[in-house]
Design an enzyme around this catalytic site. Sequence first.
Site, mmCIF file in Angstrom:
data_model
loop_
_atom_site.group_PDB
_atom_site.id
_atom_site.type_symbol
_atom_site.label_atom_id
_atom_site.label_comp_id
_atom_site.label_asym_id
_atom_site.label_seq_id
_atom_site.Cartn_x
_atom_site.Cartn_y
_atom_site.Cartn_z
ATOM 1 N N LYS A 37 0.843 -1.201 0.000
ATOM 2 C CA LYS A 37 0.000 0.000 0.000
ATOM 3 C C LYS A 37 0.879 1.251 0.000
ATOM 4 C CE LYS A 37 -0.528 -0.547 5.000
ATOM 5 N NZ LYS A 37 -1.332 -1.219 6.037
ATOM 6 N N TYR A 255 15.448 28.704 13.949
ATOM 7 C CA TYR A 255 14.238 29.478 14.251
ATOM 8 C C TYR A 255 13.931 29.410 15.732
ATOM 9 C CZ TYR A 255 13.226 29.406 9.237
ATOM 10 O OH TYR A 255 13.273 29.567 7.894
HETATM 11 C C1 PLP Z 1 -0.571 -2.211 6.656
HETATM 12 C C2 PLP Z 1 -1.139 -3.554 6.897
HETATM 13 C C3 PLP Z 1 -0.314 -4.678 6.970
HETATM 14 C C4 PLP Z 1 1.193 -4.574 6.970
HETATM 15 O O1 PLP Z 1 1.617 -4.037 8.208
HETATM 16 P P1 PLP Z 1 3.168 -3.896 8.594
HETATM 17 O O2 PLP Z 1 3.157 -3.431 10.000
HETATM 18 O O3 PLP Z 1 3.724 -2.852 7.692
HETATM 19 O O4 PLP Z 1 3.796 -5.202 8.396
HETATM 20 C C5 PLP Z 1 -0.916 -5.913 7.059
HETATM 21 N N1 PLP Z 1 -2.266 -6.047 7.107
HETATM 22 C C6 PLP Z 1 -3.083 -4.986 7.073
HETATM 23 C C7 PLP Z 1 -4.554 -5.192 7.150
HETATM 24 C C8 PLP Z 1 -2.559 -3.700 6.991
HETATM 25 O O5 PLP Z 1 -3.374 -2.632 6.967
#
Ligand code: PLP
Length: 359
Positions: A37, A255
Amino acid sequence: MGDPAAARLTIDLDALAHNHAVLRAEAKGADVAPVLKSDGYGLGAAPVGLRLWAEGARSFFVARLSEGEALRAAFGPDRPATIYVLDGLTEGAAPRFAAANLTPVLSSLPQIGAAQAAGPMSVALNIDTGMGRQGLAPDEARALVQSTDRLRGLNVGLVMSHLGSGAEPENPRNTRQLTTFLETKALFPKTRASLSASAGTFLGPDYRFDLVRPGISLFGGGPRETPDPRLKAVATLSAPILDIRTLRPGDALGYGESVRIDATTRVAVVAAGYTDGVIRAAKGAGRAWFAGAVRRLLIVNMDMLVIEIDDADAAPGDHVELLGENAPLDDLAAAAGTVAHEILVRLSRRAERIYLGEA
Ligand SMILES: *Cc1c(COP(=O)(O)O)cnc(C)c1O
């Protein structure tokens, strides 16, 4: 033309393959289905996905429908991967799922209704076992199975859930979620099951089931949110020094006089900032790597940051490692008060990108 002082983001596909092998070994017989993703955690879903296919991965997860379409296009007809879309199916989206041969992960009764209305299709069912964010309640799943027609036309190929505290092995929430998952999974005796992301994959045999869904550990993030020596850094961010300065006692840096100098301090001004993904909150606690040593990150601005360099040999143009093998992802995340996932997805679109290894 590129900028002479551009930050450089190196993405090492051989390191990715190494991490995939570590996860495969840890998963024992379970399939490893990479989660790509957010454009493969910001590192490029297409090159990352192609390399993982070459390493033997055959199932993948993305969040959005458009991400699934893009990954399908990258795979083309020669790589018939199963691509799951975690957002599930919304009203009217079924033709796009069919056109790209994507499998929706259904997480609610309305989504199940939309899938049934669209006609026969393969789906995954997501159960909320106690993370509270997404998925059918176990009672809803039971009612579905007990009615004769509420799943008709749907080929449920995977039952899954997601752990909320997998990075903490001792947290009793894990065993509570596991128990609920086992009960719900029993309603689907012939269906493949999946509970674990990266962290859960390392929780032992009870948590592996038929398929694990790692994201962050493929990219080098430790399953306990601390650097794990078994995993290699996939993303390396470096940037050149713009200038070297000596600050005197009484000087103030940045800053709002964010840093007050009380001893003579030699610093390097580096051509990267929060635009490039070095989260501003990492100032003070963050570390960079230069000339063979760990260096304190003093301030992070939009396009520049300042590190302490003591008496290191340094010249403008020399590169400083801001993230990578010597400046671990999990340490930067901890310094910035966030998770490794957020560090990766915020890595710059501005940095010059270099892929190492075969896609
Ligand atoms: C993002 C996600 C993962 C992967 O998670 P990681 O912590 O990056 O390994 C797996 N399953 C679902 C449903 C997710 O949303």
